[in-house]
Design an enzyme around this catalytic site. Sequence first.
Site, PDB file in Angstrom:
ATOM      1  N   TYR A  83      -0.755   2.663  14.130  1.00  0.00           N
ATOM      2  CA  TYR A  83      -0.688   3.449  12.944  1.00  0.00           C
ATOM      3  C   TYR A  83      -0.938   4.864  13.133  1.00  0.00           C
ATOM      4  O   TYR A  83      -1.611   5.304  14.316  1.00  0.00           O
ATOM      5  CB  TYR A  83      -2.316   2.912  12.062  1.00  0.00           C
ATOM      6  CG  TYR A  83      -2.334   3.203  10.696  1.00  0.00           C
ATOM      7  CD1 TYR A  83      -1.715   2.736   9.634  1.00  0.00           C
ATOM      8  CD2 TYR A  83      -3.101   4.155  10.162  1.00  0.00           C
ATOM      9  CE1 TYR A  83      -1.834   2.429   8.580  1.00  0.00           C
ATOM     10  CE2 TYR A  83      -3.130   4.299   8.903  1.00  0.00           C
ATOM     11  CZ  TYR A  83      -2.520   3.590   7.734  1.00  0.00           C
ATOM     12  OH  TYR A  83      -2.219   3.884   6.692  1.00  0.00           O
ATOM     13  N   ASN A 166      -6.415  -0.069  -2.254  1.00  0.00           N
ATOM     14  CA  ASN A 166      -5.270  -0.785  -3.025  1.00  0.00           C
ATOM     15  C   ASN A 166      -4.959  -0.324  -4.401  1.00  0.00           C
ATOM     16  O   ASN A 166      -3.954   0.029  -4.820  1.00  0.00           O
ATOM     17  CB  ASN A 166      -5.403  -2.258  -2.816  1.00  0.00           C
ATOM     18  CG  ASN A 166      -5.356  -2.658  -1.454  1.00  0.00           C
ATOM     19  OD1 ASN A 166      -4.476  -2.012  -0.525  1.00  0.00           O
ATOM     20  ND2 ASN A 166      -5.824  -3.754  -0.931  1.00  0.00           N
ATOM     21  N   ASN A 192       1.188 -10.937  -4.680  1.00  0.00           N
ATOM     22  CA  ASN A 192      -0.194 -11.485  -4.691  1.00  0.00           C
ATOM     23  C   ASN A 192      -1.107 -10.683  -3.665  1.00  0.00           C
ATOM     24  O   ASN A 192      -2.140 -10.737  -3.312  1.00  0.00           O
ATOM     25  CB  ASN A 192      -0.234 -12.892  -4.258  1.00  0.00           C
ATOM     26  CG  ASN A 192       0.308 -13.172  -2.630  1.00  0.00           C
ATOM     27  OD1 ASN A 192       1.126 -12.198  -2.341  1.00  0.00           O
ATOM     28  ND2 ASN A 192      -0.124 -14.147  -2.003  1.00  0.00           N
ATOM     29  N   SER A 193      -0.559  -9.516  -2.929  1.00  0.00           N
ATOM     30  CA  SER A 193      -1.282  -8.560  -2.249  1.00  0.00           C
ATOM     31  C   SER A 193      -2.317  -7.893  -3.170  1.00  0.00           C
ATOM     32  O   SER A 193      -2.492  -7.880  -4.464  1.00  0.00           O
ATOM     33  CB  SER A 193      -0.466  -7.576  -1.729  1.00  0.00           C
ATOM     34  OG  SER A 193       0.018  -6.477  -2.439  1.00  0.00           O
ATOM     35  N   GLY A 288       4.500  -0.585   2.969  1.00  0.00           N
ATOM     36  CA  GLY A 288       3.939  -1.334   4.057  1.00  0.00           C
ATOM     37  C   GLY A 288       5.213  -2.065   4.405  1.00  0.00           C
ATOM     38  O   GLY A 288       6.310  -2.035   4.223  1.00  0.00           O
ATOM     39  N   MET A 290       4.808  -5.717   6.091  1.00  0.00           N
ATOM     40  CA  MET A 290       3.932  -6.901   6.404  1.00  0.00           C
ATOM     41  C   MET A 290       4.600  -7.910   7.393  1.00  0.00           C
ATOM     42  O   MET A 290       4.209  -8.575   8.455  1.00  0.00           O
ATOM     43  CB  MET A 290       3.557  -7.757   5.274  1.00  0.00           C
ATOM     44  CG  MET A 290       2.354  -6.949   4.519  1.00  0.00           C
ATOM     45  SD  MET A 290       0.713  -6.595   5.623  1.00  0.00           S
ATOM     46  CE  MET A 290       0.162  -8.283   6.101  1.00  0.00           C
ATOM     47  N   LYS A 379      -9.244 -11.447   0.350  1.00  0.00           N
ATOM     48  CA  LYS A 379      -9.221 -10.250   1.124  1.00  0.00           C
ATOM     49  C   LYS A 379     -10.964 -10.485   1.795  1.00  0.00           C
ATOM     50  O   LYS A 379     -11.660 -11.017   1.052  1.00  0.00           O
ATOM     51  CB  LYS A 379      -9.542  -9.171   0.089  1.00  0.00           C
ATOM     52  CG  LYS A 379      -9.858  -7.836   0.694  1.00  0.00           C
ATOM     53  CD  LYS A 379      -9.034  -7.030   1.499  1.00  0.00           C
ATOM     54  CE  LYS A 379      -7.541  -6.632   0.880  1.00  0.00           C
ATOM     55  NZ  LYS A 379      -6.503  -6.244   1.778  1.00  0.00           N
TER      56      LYS A 379
HETATM   57  N1  LIG Z   1       1.079   3.094   2.123  1.00  0.00           N
HETATM   58  C1  LIG Z   1      -0.180   3.172   1.672  1.00  0.00           C
HETATM   59  O1  LIG Z   1      -0.737   4.273   1.247  1.00  0.00           O
HETATM   60  C2  LIG Z   1      -0.861   1.604   1.698  1.00  0.00           C
HETATM   61  C3  LIG Z   1      -1.830   1.619   0.825  1.00  0.00           C
HETATM   62  C4  LIG Z   1      -2.417   0.311   0.662  1.00  0.00           C
HETATM   63  C5  LIG Z   1      -1.671  -0.780   1.103  1.00  0.00           C
HETATM   64  N2  LIG Z   1      -0.623  -0.536   1.947  1.00  0.00           N
HETATM   65  C6  LIG Z   1      -0.076  -1.962   2.770  1.00  0.00           C
HETATM   66  O2  LIG Z   1       0.301  -2.725   1.827  1.00  0.00           O
HETATM   67  C7  LIG Z   1       0.340  -4.059   2.319  1.00  0.00           C
HETATM   68  C8  LIG Z   1      -0.511  -4.613   1.366  1.00  0.00           C
HETATM   69  O3  LIG Z   1      -1.709  -4.389   1.566  1.00  0.00           O
HETATM   70  P1  LIG Z   1      -3.111  -5.286   1.066  1.00  0.00           P
HETATM   71  O4  LIG Z   1      -4.427  -4.685   1.561  1.00  0.00           O
HETATM   72  O5  LIG Z   1      -2.569  -5.275  -0.579  1.00  0.00           O
HETATM   73  O6  LIG Z   1      -2.777  -6.703   1.295  1.00  0.00           O
HETATM   74  P2  LIG Z   1      -3.367  -7.886   1.273  1.00  0.00           P
HETATM   75  O7  LIG Z   1      -4.343  -8.038   0.148  1.00  0.00           O
HETATM   76  O8  LIG Z   1      -4.259  -8.061   2.604  1.00  0.00           O
HETATM   77  O9  LIG Z   1      -2.530  -8.906   1.261  1.00  0.00           O
HETATM   78  C9  LIG Z   1      -1.496  -9.427   2.169  1.00  0.00           C
HETATM   79  C10 LIG Z   1       0.011  -9.107   1.628  1.00  0.00           C
HETATM   80  O10 LIG Z   1       0.837  -9.456   2.766  1.00  0.00           O
HETATM   81  C11 LIG Z   1       1.629 -10.471   2.582  1.00  0.00           C
HETATM   82  N3  LIG Z   1       2.265 -11.228   3.929  1.00  0.00           N
HETATM   83  C12 LIG Z   1       1.329 -11.114   4.884  1.00  0.00           C
HETATM   84  N4  LIG Z   1       2.282 -11.624   6.104  1.00  0.00           N
HETATM   85  C13 LIG Z   1       3.473 -11.453   5.301  1.00  0.00           C
HETATM   86  C14 LIG Z   1       4.746 -11.782   6.024  1.00  0.00           C
HETATM   87  N5  LIG Z   1       4.921 -11.950   7.505  1.00  0.00           N
HETATM   88  N6  LIG Z   1       5.886 -11.477   5.354  1.00  0.00           N
HETATM   89  C15 LIG Z   1       5.730 -11.365   4.101  1.00  0.00           C
HETATM   90  N7  LIG Z   1       4.358 -11.023   3.402  1.00  0.00           N
HETATM   91  C16 LIG Z   1       3.407 -11.287   4.194  1.00  0.00           C
HETATM   92  C17 LIG Z   1       0.803 -11.614   2.100  1.00  0.00           C
HETATM   93  O11 LIG Z   1       1.390 -12.539   1.466  1.00  0.00           O
HETATM   94  P3  LIG Z   1       0.930 -14.098   1.666  1.00  0.00           P
HETATM   95  O12 LIG Z   1      -0.045 -14.582   0.674  1.00  0.00           O
HETATM   96  O13 LIG Z   1       2.375 -14.827   1.534  1.00  0.00           O
HETATM   97  O14 LIG Z   1       0.480 -14.284   3.116  1.00  0.00           O
HETATM   98  C18 LIG Z   1       0.059 -10.680   1.007  1.00  0.00           C
HETATM   99  O15 LIG Z   1       0.759 -10.529  -0.338  1.00  0.00           O
HETATM  100  C19 LIG Z   1       0.086  -3.726   3.750  1.00  0.00           C
HETATM  101  O16 LIG Z   1       1.337  -3.781   4.448  1.00  0.00           O
HETATM  102  C20 LIG Z   1      -0.644  -2.481   3.879  1.00  0.00           C
HETATM  103  O17 LIG Z   1      -0.672  -1.918   4.912  1.00  0.00           O
HETATM  104  C21 LIG Z   1      -0.265   0.532   2.277  1.00  0.00           C
END
Ligand SMILES: NC(=O)c1ccc[n+]([C@@H]2O[C@H](COP(=O)([O-])OP(=O)(O)OC[C@H]3O[C@@H](n4cnc5c(N)ncnc54)[C@H](OP(=O)(O)O)[C@@H]3O)[C@@H](O)[C@H]2O)c1
Length: 386
Positions: A83, A166, A192-193, A288, A290, A379
């Site tokens: 990161y 989020n 679903n994230s 992101g 993932m 989560k």
């Molecule tokens: N850029 C930014 O400012 C920012 C801010 C917030 C979050 N984010 C990013 O947004 C993403 C989601 O965060 P979150 O906290 O909302 O996530 P989360 O609630 O922890 O959920 C994880 C998500 O990722 C999916 N996932 C996990 N492994 C995967 C894979 N190998 N291939 C495809 N999908 C996969 C999961 O789907 P399944 O249920 O199918 O496992 C679920 O939809 C992360 O990458 C995070 O770093 C970025």
Amino acid sequence: MSFSLLRQSLTRPISSSSRGSFGLLRFLSVKASAITFANTGIPKDVVKLVSYELNGPGPDEILVKTLASPINPADINQLEGVYPSMPAFTTELTPEQPSAIGGNEGLFEIVEVGSNIKNFKAGDWAIPRLPNFGTWRSHALVTPGDLTPINRDGITHTQAATISVNPCTAHQMLTQFVDLKKGDWFIQNGGNSGVGRAAIQLGRIWGLNSISVVRSRDNLDELIAELKDLGATQVITEEQLNSKAFKPTIKEWTQGKPIKLGFNCVGGKSATGVARQLGHGGKLVTYGGMSKQPVILPTSLFIFKDVSAHGYWLSAWTKKDPEGKGKAVEEMLNHIRSGQFKDVPVSPNVWSNASSDEAKLEVFKQALDNATKGFAGKKQVLEFTD
Ligand SMILES: NC(=O)c1ccc[n+]([C@@H]2O[C@H](COP(=O)([O-])OP(=O)(O)OC[C@H]3O[C@@H](n4cnc5c(N)ncnc54)[C@H](OP(=O)(O)O)[C@@H]3O)[C@@H](O)[C@H]2O)c1
């Protein structure tokens, strides 16, 4: 929090003169504990639990206790060393080697304020104002500038502890790239994230139509029903997204209206599929990765459809505009209060301040393990108790 503050917070001894100088305010000595990491690598192998005594608050300080803190993907990326932004590494807690406290999001309750503090009082709630706070710790000594106050009316610990990353990301991505009007469409993977669920609900509140892409699973129908209940207009699988045969179904849903905005938190084929659904001039926003796969976009999308690719990073916006972030947080909390916005499903992990260091570390490692699994559905949130 600055290095100097951390130093001051952790090393000042309690003396009888300093006790006396705070009038009626209490100068406390608290047994605190934190999850630290000195090296990066496999998350469960690099985390350590450190216990220490925290003495304060000084006249310009606030003693807070943590009520709840989630484990987000970016927190895990920091432990992995992948990161771009990291918390401060200091020797204050671990004299043998500099280490940092993990965790970026959480909710605190004010325990005691210093004699010069006017804008916070004991019992108030607050969240970190900036990233890299180090929220995986039971207590902290901070200054007012480290905190954003939270109105606690009608809000649970978990809701406040998970509001600032989020939901705010979804809020910003839906408002900063395209001037979406009622009836417009957006598409997103990771439907679903935490971010995906927030985008679905904001879309419903603002009258937008959404297509959310999820990975297929045994209980797919249940997940689709859950996301539709939140307000998703349509939910499809990755396979449907990437199937040519499914494209007419999407056209039918949108009735030929262009999809103006796409969110990508997965990468690889999924990102390509989302971009392919965009209409002329559509914008793909990657936030992101993932799948850990790169984003590959067909040349034709740029030339013939004028699709453009963008990135979004909440940390950068938060640092640039902490007040704007505070407003977005309050707006999202108001959506919760009015019953329009559901917080993310959570799995609670109780961190009892009274338990042994080994027990606390065990709780944390179990939560971390669950947070790093795919198809987790919930989560992981640390809930701190006395
Ligand atoms: N850029 C930014 O400012 C920012 C801010 C917030 C979050 N984010 C990013 O947004 C993403 C989601 O965060 P979150 O906290 O909302 O996530 P989360 O609630 O922890 O959920 C994880 C998500 O990722 C999916 N996932 C996990 N492994 C995967 C894979 N190998 N291939 C495809 N999908 C996969 C999961 O789907 P399944 O249920 O199918 O496992 C679920 O939809 C992360 O990458 C995070 O770093 C970025």
